[in-house]
Design a protein around this motif. Structure first.
Motif, PDB file in Angstrom:
ATOM      1  N   ILE A 133       0.842  -1.203   0.000  1.00  0.00           N
ATOM      2  CA  ILE A 133       0.000   0.000   0.000  1.00  0.00           C
ATOM      3  C   ILE A 133       0.875   1.250   0.000  1.00  0.00           C
ATOM      4  O   ILE A 133       0.719   2.129  -0.839  1.00  0.00           O
ATOM      5  CB  ILE A 133      -0.950   0.010   1.238  1.00  0.00           C
ATOM      6  CG1 ILE A 133      -1.989  -1.110   1.145  1.00  0.00           C
ATOM      7  CG2 ILE A 133      -1.631   1.357   1.414  1.00  0.00           C
ATOM      8  CD1 ILE A 133      -2.819  -1.316   2.412  1.00  0.00           C
ATOM      9  N   TYR A 134       1.793   1.334   0.948  1.00  0.00           N
ATOM     10  CA  TYR A 134       2.655   2.521   1.060  1.00  0.00           C
ATOM     11  C   TYR A 134       3.632   2.599  -0.104  1.00  0.00           C
ATOM     12  O   TYR A 134       3.836   3.675  -0.679  1.00  0.00           O
ATOM     13  CB  TYR A 134       3.395   2.513   2.397  1.00  0.00           C
ATOM     14  CG  TYR A 134       4.254   3.744   2.594  1.00  0.00           C
ATOM     15  CD1 TYR A 134       3.681   5.014   2.644  1.00  0.00           C
ATOM     16  CD2 TYR A 134       5.632   3.647   2.708  1.00  0.00           C
ATOM     17  CE1 TYR A 134       4.459   6.151   2.816  1.00  0.00           C
ATOM     18  CE2 TYR A 134       6.419   4.776   2.886  1.00  0.00           C
ATOM     19  CZ  TYR A 134       5.826   6.022   2.935  1.00  0.00           C
ATOM     20  OH  TYR A 134       6.598   7.149   3.102  1.00  0.00           O
ATOM     21  N   GLN A 135       4.220   1.483  -0.482  1.00  0.00           N
ATOM     22  CA  GLN A 135       5.196   1.478  -1.586  1.00  0.00           C
ATOM     23  C   GLN A 135       4.544   1.934  -2.891  1.00  0.00           C
ATOM     24  O   GLN A 135       5.152   2.673  -3.669  1.00  0.00           O
ATOM     25  CB  GLN A 135       5.841   0.098  -1.736  1.00  0.00           C
ATOM     26  CG  GLN A 135       6.733  -0.297  -0.569  1.00  0.00           C
ATOM     27  CD  GLN A 135       7.869   0.685  -0.333  1.00  0.00           C
ATOM     28  OE1 GLN A 135       8.550   1.103  -1.269  1.00  0.00           O
ATOM     29  NE2 GLN A 135       8.076   1.071   0.922  1.00  0.00           N
ATOM     30  N   ALA A 136       3.313   1.523  -3.121  1.00  0.00           N
ATOM     31  CA  ALA A 136       2.590   1.940  -4.335  1.00  0.00           C
ATOM     32  C   ALA A 136       2.358   3.441  -4.330  1.00  0.00           C
ATOM     33  O   ALA A 136       2.486   4.112  -5.365  1.00  0.00           O
ATOM     34  CB  ALA A 136       1.263   1.189  -4.449  1.00  0.00           C
ATOM     35  N   LEU A 137       2.034   4.001  -3.175  1.00  0.00           N
ATOM     36  CA  LEU A 137       1.831   5.457  -3.066  1.00  0.00           C
ATOM     37  C   LEU A 137       3.135   6.207  -3.317  1.00  0.00           C
ATOM     38  O   LEU A 137       3.148   7.264  -3.958  1.00  0.00           O
ATOM     39  CB  LEU A 137       1.265   5.828  -1.717  1.00  0.00           C
ATOM     40  CG  LEU A 137      -0.193   5.435  -1.482  1.00  0.00           C
ATOM     41  CD1 LEU A 137      -0.579   5.637  -0.025  1.00  0.00           C
ATOM     42  CD2 LEU A 137      -1.112   6.238  -2.388  1.00  0.00           C
ATOM     43  N   LEU A 138       4.240   5.669  -2.832  1.00  0.00           N
ATOM     44  CA  LEU A 138       5.540   6.316  -3.070  1.00  0.00           C
ATOM     45  C   LEU A 138       5.877   6.316  -4.571  1.00  0.00           C
ATOM     46  O   LEU A 138       6.409   7.306  -5.084  1.00  0.00           O
ATOM     47  CB  LEU A 138       6.657   5.562  -2.323  1.00  0.00           C
ATOM     48  CG  LEU A 138       6.786   5.830  -0.836  1.00  0.00           C
ATOM     49  CD1 LEU A 138       7.872   4.938  -0.239  1.00  0.00           C
ATOM     50  CD2 LEU A 138       7.078   7.290  -0.560  1.00  0.00           C
ATOM     51  N   GLU A 139       5.566   5.220  -5.238  1.00  0.00           N
ATOM     52  CA  GLU A 139       5.863   5.123  -6.674  1.00  0.00           C
ATOM     53  C   GLU A 139       5.017   6.090  -7.504  1.00  0.00           C
ATOM     54  O   GLU A 139       5.455   6.532  -8.554  1.00  0.00           O
ATOM     55  CB  GLU A 139       5.638   3.690  -7.166  1.00  0.00           C
ATOM     56  CG  GLU A 139       6.704   2.726  -6.680  1.00  0.00           C
ATOM     57  CD  GLU A 139       6.385   1.290  -7.052  1.00  0.00           C
ATOM     58  OE1 GLU A 139       5.563   1.061  -7.965  1.00  0.00           O
ATOM     59  OE2 GLU A 139       6.964   0.393  -6.401  1.00  0.00           O
ATOM     60  N   GLN A 140       3.823   6.409  -7.018  1.00  0.00           N
ATOM     61  CA  GLN A 140       2.918   7.298  -7.763  1.00  0.00           C
ATOM     62  C   GLN A 140       3.328   8.761  -7.705  1.00  0.00           C
ATOM     63  O   GLN A 140       2.905   9.551  -8.509  1.00  0.00           O
ATOM     64  CB  GLN A 140       1.485   7.190  -7.224  1.00  0.00           C
ATOM     65  CG  GLN A 140       0.805   5.897  -7.548  1.00  0.00           C
ATOM     66  CD  GLN A 140      -0.547   5.802  -6.884  1.00  0.00           C
ATOM     67  OE1 GLN A 140      -1.078   6.775  -6.363  1.00  0.00           O
ATOM     68  NE2 GLN A 140      -1.120   4.605  -6.877  1.00  0.00           N
ATOM     69  N   ARG A 141       4.168   9.121  -6.751  1.00  0.00           N
ATOM     70  CA  ARG A 141       4.475  10.539  -6.574  1.00  0.00           C
ATOM     71  C   ARG A 141       5.392  11.082  -7.637  1.00  0.00           C
ATOM     72  O   ARG A 141       5.973  10.543  -8.431  1.00  0.00           O
ATOM     73  CB  ARG A 141       5.024  10.855  -5.181  1.00  0.00           C
ATOM     74  CG  ARG A 141       6.089   9.943  -4.708  1.00  0.00           C
ATOM     75  CD  ARG A 141       6.739  10.453  -3.444  1.00  0.00           C
ATOM     76  NE  ARG A 141       8.134  10.115  -3.504  1.00  0.00           N
ATOM     77  CZ  ARG A 141       9.083  10.879  -4.050  1.00  0.00           C
ATOM     78  NH1 ARG A 141       8.789  12.044  -4.511  1.00  0.00           N
ATOM     79  NH2 ARG A 141      10.324  10.472  -4.097  1.00  0.00           N
TER      80      ARG A 141
END
Length: 136
Positions: free
Chosen positions: A128-136
């Protein structure tokens, strides 16, 4: 204390400390979603209930809120029972007849420590968190 956060910058800030995460409304929601996947969202919900509880000024409201928190999170077999030691649970039970603003402080500190040292590090590694980091 609770702020709405702006996307890319805030996602990075969540990784700095659990406090940054908890201060941000969207961060709390994402963290709650993560905790739900681990069947431990009661920790965050209890912590948030305690934060709200400490702001209650009316004795009558405080008593009602204390009983609600106790029933939902503290008593043995509560629907969202938190993992605290029996001494802390007994202390809260005694304080329930005359609940003050600090009635849940010890339990809240224990749960915060659990989230900070156990749940939060797993959250930072989560998809969940890793996916959000990749989207930034």
């Amino acid at each position: 204390m609770f702020l709405l956060c702006r996307a890319p910058v805030d996602v990075l800030a969540w990784g700095v400390s659990i406090d940054h995460l908890l201060e941000c409304r969207s961060g709390r929601l994402v963290f709650e979603d993560f905790l739900r996947t681990e069947y431990s969202e009661e920790n965050l919900l209890f912590w948030l209930a305690c934060e709200k509880y400490k702001k209650i000024a009316s004795k009558t409201e405080m008593m009602g809120a204390a009983k609600q928190i106790y029933t939902e999170f503290v008593q043995v077999d509560a629907p969202r029972q938190i993992n605290i030691d029996c001494v802390t649970r007994e202390e809260i039970t005694k304080n329930l007849s005359q609940p003050g603003p600090n009635c849940f402080d010890r339990a809240q500190r224990l749960i915060y420590g659990l989230m900070e040292n156990d749940c939060y590090p797993r959250f930072l590694k989560s998809e969940i968190y890793q996916a959000l980091l990749e989207q930034r």
